[in-house]
Structure formats: C-alpha cells, structure tokens
Design a protein around this motif. Sequence first.
Motif, PDB file in Angstrom:
ATOM      1  N   SER A 129      -2.185  30.749 -87.432  1.00 49.00           N
ATOM      2  CA  SER A 129      -1.859  30.950 -86.024  1.00 49.00           C
ATOM      3  C   SER A 129      -0.965  29.850 -85.456  1.00 49.00           C
ATOM      4  CB  SER A 129      -3.139  31.049 -85.204  1.00 49.00           C
ATOM      5  OG  SER A 129      -3.915  29.895 -85.405  1.00 49.00           O
ATOM      6  N   SER A 130      -0.961  28.670 -86.091  1.00 51.14           N
ATOM      7  CA  SER A 130      -0.162  27.564 -85.566  1.00 51.14           C
ATOM      8  C   SER A 130       1.273  27.591 -86.076  1.00 51.14           C
ATOM      9  CB  SER A 130      -0.814  26.242 -85.960  1.00 51.14           C
ATOM     10  OG  SER A 130      -0.844  26.148 -87.369  1.00 51.14           O
ATOM     11  N   MET A 131       1.590  28.598 -86.901  1.00 52.49           N
ATOM     12  CA  MET A 131       2.943  28.678 -87.459  1.00 52.49           C
ATOM     13  C   MET A 131       3.626  29.951 -87.001  1.00 52.49           C
ATOM     14  SD  MET A 131       2.373  27.794 -91.429  1.00 52.49           S
ATOM     15  CE  MET A 131       1.388  26.423 -91.957  1.00 52.49           C
ATOM     16  N   THR A 132       4.944  29.877 -86.878  1.00 56.41           N
ATOM     17  CA  THR A 132       5.697  31.094 -86.550  1.00 56.41           C
ATOM     18  C   THR A 132       5.669  32.030 -87.761  1.00 56.41           C
ATOM     19  OG1 THR A 132       7.787  30.278 -87.431  1.00 56.41           O
ATOM     20  CG2 THR A 132       7.293  29.767 -85.116  1.00 56.41           C
ATOM     21  N   VAL A 133       6.111  33.255 -87.511  1.00 54.82           N
ATOM     22  CA  VAL A 133       6.208  34.240 -88.587  1.00 54.82           C
ATOM     23  C   VAL A 133       7.038  33.676 -89.743  1.00 54.82           C
ATOM     24  CG1 VAL A 133       7.260  36.477 -89.148  1.00 54.82           C
ATOM     25  CG2 VAL A 133       5.884  36.223 -87.067  1.00 54.82           C
ATOM     26  N   ALA A 134       8.208  33.124 -89.406  1.00 56.53           N
ATOM     27  CA  ALA A 134       9.099  32.604 -90.459  1.00 56.53           C
ATOM     28  C   ALA A 134       8.425  31.473 -91.239  1.00 56.53           C
ATOM     29  CB  ALA A 134      10.408  32.121 -89.845  1.00 56.53           C
ATOM     30  N   GLU A 135       7.706  30.598 -90.518  1.00 58.09           N
ATOM     31  CA  GLU A 135       7.031  29.479 -91.203  1.00 58.09           C
ATOM     32  C   GLU A 135       5.913  29.980 -92.115  1.00 58.09           C
ATOM     33  OE1 GLU A 135       7.912  26.225 -87.649  1.00 58.09           O
ATOM     34  OE2 GLU A 135       5.970  27.229 -87.748  1.00 58.09           O
ATOM     35  N   ASP A 156      15.281  29.514 -96.160  1.00 59.33           N
ATOM     36  CA  ASP A 156      15.646  30.271 -94.955  1.00 59.33           C
ATOM     37  C   ASP A 156      16.227  31.637 -95.308  1.00 59.33           C
ATOM     38  OD1 ASP A 156      14.770  28.276 -93.330  1.00 59.33           O
ATOM     39  OD2 ASP A 156      16.760  27.416 -92.943  1.00 59.33           O
ATOM     40  N   ILE A 157      17.068  31.657 -96.322  1.00 57.23           N
ATOM     41  CA  ILE A 157      17.678  32.926 -96.736  1.00 57.23           C
ATOM     42  C   ILE A 157      16.619  33.853 -97.320  1.00 57.23           C
ATOM     43  CG2 ILE A 157      19.291  34.005 -98.348  1.00 57.23           C
ATOM     44  CD1 ILE A 157      20.972  31.343 -98.057  1.00 57.23           C
ATOM     45  N   MET A 158      15.737  33.298 -98.161  1.00 63.64           N
ATOM     46  CA  MET A 158      14.691  34.118 -98.775  1.00 63.64           C
ATOM     47  C   MET A 158      13.758  34.690 -97.714  1.00 63.64           C
ATOM     48  SD  MET A 158      13.970  31.687-102.070  1.00 63.64           S
ATOM     49  CE  MET A 158      12.842  32.666-103.038  1.00 63.64           C
ATOM     50  N   VAL A 159      13.418  33.858 -96.721  1.00 62.44           N
ATOM     51  CA  VAL A 159      12.549  34.318 -95.626  1.00 62.44           C
ATOM     52  C   VAL A 159      13.231  35.458 -94.865  1.00 62.44           C
ATOM     53  CG1 VAL A 159      11.580  33.671 -93.380  1.00 62.44           C
ATOM     54  CG2 VAL A 159      11.272  32.160 -95.360  1.00 62.44           C
ATOM     55  N   ALA A 160      14.518  35.297 -94.603  1.00 59.45           N
ATOM     56  CA  ALA A 160      15.253  36.335 -93.871  1.00 59.45           C
ATOM     57  C   ALA A 160      15.253  37.651 -94.650  1.00 59.45           C
ATOM     58  CB  ALA A 160      16.686  35.869 -93.601  1.00 59.45           C
ATOM     59  N   ILE A 161      15.414  37.562 -95.954  1.00 54.04           N
ATOM     60  CA  ILE A 161      15.411  38.784 -96.783  1.00 54.04           C
ATOM     61  C   ILE A 161      14.048  39.462 -96.717  1.00 54.04           C
ATOM     62  CG2 ILE A 161      15.516  39.649 -99.167  1.00 54.04           C
ATOM     63  CD1 ILE A 161      17.665  37.442 -99.666  1.00 54.04           C
ATOM     64  N   LYS A 162      12.992  38.655 -96.838  1.00 54.86           N
ATOM     65  CA  LYS A 162      11.636  39.221 -96.801  1.00 54.86           C
ATOM     66  C   LYS A 162      11.348  39.870 -95.449  1.00 54.86           C
ATOM     67  CE  LYS A 162      10.618  38.359-100.871  1.00 54.86           C
ATOM     68  NZ  LYS A 162      10.479  39.503-101.800  1.00 54.86           N
ATOM     69  N   LEU A 193      12.724  40.916 -88.761  1.00 57.35           N
ATOM     70  CA  LEU A 193      13.638  39.785 -88.604  1.00 57.35           C
ATOM     71  C   LEU A 193      13.713  39.314 -87.145  1.00 57.35           C
ATOM     72  CD1 LEU A 193      15.313  37.987 -90.360  1.00 57.35           C
ATOM     73  CD2 LEU A 193      17.235  39.572 -90.147  1.00 57.35           C
ATOM     74  N   GLU A 194      13.695  40.269 -86.227  1.00 59.33           N
ATOM     75  CA  GLU A 194      13.808  39.903 -84.799  1.00 59.33           C
ATOM     76  C   GLU A 194      12.572  39.152 -84.284  1.00 59.33           C
ATOM     77  OE1 GLU A 194      13.414  43.477 -82.169  1.00 59.33           O
ATOM     78  OE2 GLU A 194      13.167  44.498 -84.085  1.00 59.33           O
ATOM     79  N   HIS A 195      11.467  39.216 -85.030  1.00 53.14           N
ATOM     80  CA  HIS A 195      10.235  38.534 -84.594  1.00 53.14           C
ATOM     81  C   HIS A 195      10.006  37.210 -85.317  1.00 53.14           C
ATOM     82  CE1 HIS A 195       9.257  42.210 -82.492  1.00 53.14           C
ATOM     83  NE2 HIS A 195       9.380  42.899 -83.615  1.00 53.14           N
ATOM     84  N   ARG A 196      11.017  36.707 -85.989  1.00 57.38           N
ATOM     85  CA  ARG A 196      10.820  35.582 -86.893  1.00 57.38           C
ATOM     86  C   ARG A 196      10.277  34.323 -86.209  1.00 57.38           C
ATOM     87  NH1 ARG A 196      14.915  32.904 -90.056  1.00 57.38           N
ATOM     88  NH2 ARG A 196      13.697  31.126 -89.404  1.00 57.38           N
ATOM     89  N   PRO A 214       1.734  34.358 -84.404  1.00 54.56           N
ATOM     90  CA  PRO A 214       0.909  35.544 -84.654  1.00 54.56           C
ATOM     91  C   PRO A 214       0.264  36.124 -83.397  1.00 54.56           C
ATOM     92  CG  PRO A 214       0.570  33.969 -86.409  1.00 54.56           C
ATOM     93  CD  PRO A 214       1.481  33.301 -85.404  1.00 54.56           C
ATOM     94  N   SER A 215      -0.152  35.258 -82.454  1.00 49.63           N
ATOM     95  CA  SER A 215      -0.803  35.763 -81.236  1.00 49.63           C
ATOM     96  C   SER A 215       0.140  36.600 -80.373  1.00 49.63           C
ATOM     97  CB  SER A 215      -1.349  34.593 -80.415  1.00 49.63           C
ATOM     98  OG  SER A 215      -0.276  33.766 -79.999  1.00 49.63           O
ATOM     99  N   GLN A 216       1.436  36.481 -80.653  1.00 53.34           N
ATOM    100  CA  GLN A 216       2.421  37.244 -79.867  1.00 53.34           C
ATOM    101  C   GLN A 216       2.813  38.555 -80.547  1.00 53.34           C
ATOM    102  OE1 GLN A 216       5.076  33.783 -80.003  1.00 53.34           O
ATOM    103  NE2 GLN A 216       5.044  33.734 -77.762  1.00 53.34           N
ATOM    104  N   LEU A 217       2.128  38.886 -81.646  1.00 54.84           N
ATOM    105  CA  LEU A 217       2.471  40.092 -82.406  1.00 54.84           C
ATOM    106  C   LEU A 217       1.421  41.172 -82.221  1.00 54.84           C
ATOM    107  CD1 LEU A 217       3.384  38.461 -85.859  1.00 54.84           C
ATOM    108  CD2 LEU A 217       4.981  39.119 -84.028  1.00 54.84           C
ATOM    109  N   SER A 218       1.845  42.427 -82.358  1.00 50.54           N
ATOM    110  CA  SER A 218       0.889  43.537 -82.371  1.00 50.54           C
ATOM    111  C   SER A 218       0.216  43.592 -83.746  1.00 50.54           C
ATOM    112  CB  SER A 218       1.623  44.851 -82.115  1.00 50.54           C
ATOM    113  OG  SER A 218       2.387  45.199 -83.258  1.00 50.54           O
ATOM    114  N   GLY A 219      -0.840  44.419 -83.844  1.00 53.30           N
ATOM    115  CA  GLY A 219      -1.557  44.544 -85.111  1.00 53.30           C
ATOM    116  C   GLY A 219      -0.652  44.967 -86.260  1.00 53.30           C
ATOM    117  N   GLY A 220       0.189  45.964 -85.988  1.00 46.20           N
ATOM    118  CA  GLY A 220       1.085  46.458 -87.034  1.00 46.20           C
ATOM    119  C   GLY A 220       2.122  45.414 -87.436  1.00 46.20           C
ATOM    120  N   GLN A 221       2.603  44.643 -86.434  1.00 50.75           N
ATOM    121  CA  GLN A 221       3.573  43.581 -86.747  1.00 50.75           C
ATOM    122  C   GLN A 221       2.927  42.488 -87.583  1.00 50.75           C
ATOM    123  OE1 GLN A 221       4.717  42.715 -82.732  1.00 50.75           O
ATOM    124  NE2 GLN A 221       6.355  44.254 -82.712  1.00 50.75           N
TER     125      GLN A 221
END
Length: 300
Positions: A113-119, A137-143, A150-153, A157-164
């Motif tokens: 929860s303390s890390m962004t999606v990308a982290e 960074d490139i590998m994360v973007a591909i994943k 990608l737009e939610h990178r 986690p607390s800012q995401l919906s269940g499906g996200q």
Amino acid sequence: MMNRMAFASDDVIISVRDLHVSYEDPLGDPLPVLRGVSFDAHHGETLVIMGGSGCGKSTLLNALIGEIQADSGSIFYRLPALGEIDLASATRERRDDLRRRIGILFQSGALFSSMTVAENIALPLREHSQVDQAVIDIMVAIKLQQVHMLEHRDKYPSQLSGGQKKRAGLARATALDPAVLFYDEPNAGLDPVTSAAIDTLMVDMSKKLGVTSVVVSHEMDSAFRIADKMILLDQGRVLRSGARDDFERIRRADFDALSNDEDRRIHQFLTGEARGPLMDNEGMSEYEKLLVGIALPPRE
Ligand SMILES: Nc1ncnc2c1ncn2[C@@H]1O[C@H](COP(=O)(O)OP(=O)(O)OP(=O)(O)O)[C@@H](O)[C@H]1O
Ligand SMILES: [Mg+2]
C-alpha cells in the motif's frame, strides 16, 4: 535426486502425487485437509481447481509454491533452464530459483500500500534482476500496458478499484516472465464485466507468454471460460479431473438424467444447486463435530 518416473509425459511441468497436508485443530489433533491429491499440469495449459469453501484449494496452492510443507506425497517441477525439482528435498537455493520462475496472484491482490502501482511492479525486477533503473522503467511500462493499467502507474493501491488492483497484481505476478502462474480466486468480488476482462487478460497472458496456469476459482462462468483442464476437490481428494468439455457435459446435463452418484455430485457443484448429495457431513473432523454438538441441540 532425479526421479524420471515422476513425469507421466514429456510436457508435464508440475507433477503432484498422493499429496497429504494437514493442520492442527485447536484441540491439537491433526486436521487433514488434503488426503491424497494427484494430478499433472502440462506445458501451456490452464488448469482450474474447484471445490467448496474450505475444501483445501488455497492450501493446495500454498503447498505447490512451497509455502507450507506436505505431510507426505510429492510435488515435482520440471521447468526449462531449471531441470527437475523435487519440492520436498530441494535446497533453499533451488527453491529460490523456482520461486523466481513462478508468478502468484493472491486472493487479495496483495499490493504494497505504501508503493505506487509502478513501484509495486518494479519490486520483483529490482530484487531478482541486475538491470538498471532505465531498463526497469521500460519493463514496468510494458507490463502495465499488457493489463491496460499504464495510465494508473503513479496511483497508490488505495486509489484503485478492485478490478484495477487485480490487474496491477497480475502485472506484478508476470513481471519476471514466469513459467508458471498461480491464481487464487482472481475474479472474487468483481462485477461480471470486469471479471470477464480479467479472464481475457489471463488467457492472453498464457497464450502470449506460453505460461502454465493453475487457477483456483469459485466462479463457474469464469472457470469454464479459461480452463483447458479442471479438477474438482471434495473432502480432501480429487473427485474428478478431466478436460473442460467433460465437465461442461455434466454441467449442462439434466440432474435426473444423470445415473451415477458421482456425476450428480459434480453437477450439483457446477450448477450451484443446494439439493443433492454434496451436503452430507462424512468429512467432519472431531473438532467440527464438537462444534456442531455445541451449536445444535441433541437429536431426539
Ligand atoms: N493455517 C491454518 N491452520 C489451521 N487450519 C487451517 C489453516 N489454513 C486453513 N485451515 C483450514 O483448512 C481448511 C482448508 O482451508 P483452505 O483455505 O485451503 O480452503 P479453500 O478451499 O481455499 O476455501 P475458500 O474457497 O473459502 O477460499 C479449512 O477448513 C480451514 O479452516
Ligand atoms: Mg481459498
């Protein structure tokens, strides 16, 4: 160390034989959960494990990833570049090698929860590979692109919906290009549309990455969409394993037209009908009987 007899055919990736796993109940008695489970997972296939709540599906997954130890029986892996691994006798180093080749999507998604999606997605890459930040960074973007996130990178986690969250979890589980992916209830708590989208992603992942997937699922529509092969657990054993179409035939059949008791049990489970032979209590532990004894007045 090598056990050539363990594999039924060349494309078997995971071979499970006569697996027994138990916990301890609060009285200190053994609580057998898996009581002799055997199956094979073949290269590139999606294997769906089904069974009632509490029947031992998550326990089986945890045993498969080496999180809990079996009482007896065997789990063999045979992965490209790693060769054969007997989970019971493997060294710590071999287990770590194996864990790097396995991706896991837990029941809850389990993002930090303390890390962004990308982290979150960069974490396994940082821990297990020597590549520098620009490459990560490139590998994360591909994943993230693969799971349409990608737009939610930069969200937490607390800012995401269940499906996200599930999609981000999927991106993290596949970060190291695993040979095997384990999913525990990937559709739980999702609406039908999001659930179907996750199914499509899972199928895409296994087709694009050529991974073998083992999926625990309660959601029958989803299970039938993604499965190549299915296993139904009941009372710690494999009640039936077979091709998706074999299960589909029983699912679509008319209950009264099914002549044998086992097919009726399977039909009952697949269609979610309350009536039928699945509700008897023959599998109760002494502890459960005690609890029921406390909860229910004695019979006349
Ligand atoms: N750590 C534990 N200690 C003792 N008993 C446990 C433990 N974990 C699970 N159990 C018991 O083992 C049985 C199987 O649990 P498990 O989590 O594998 O079920 P499941 O099939 O995944 O259920 P669900 O569909 O509800 O997720 C249950 O009766 C559960 O109460
Ligand atoms: Mg579970």
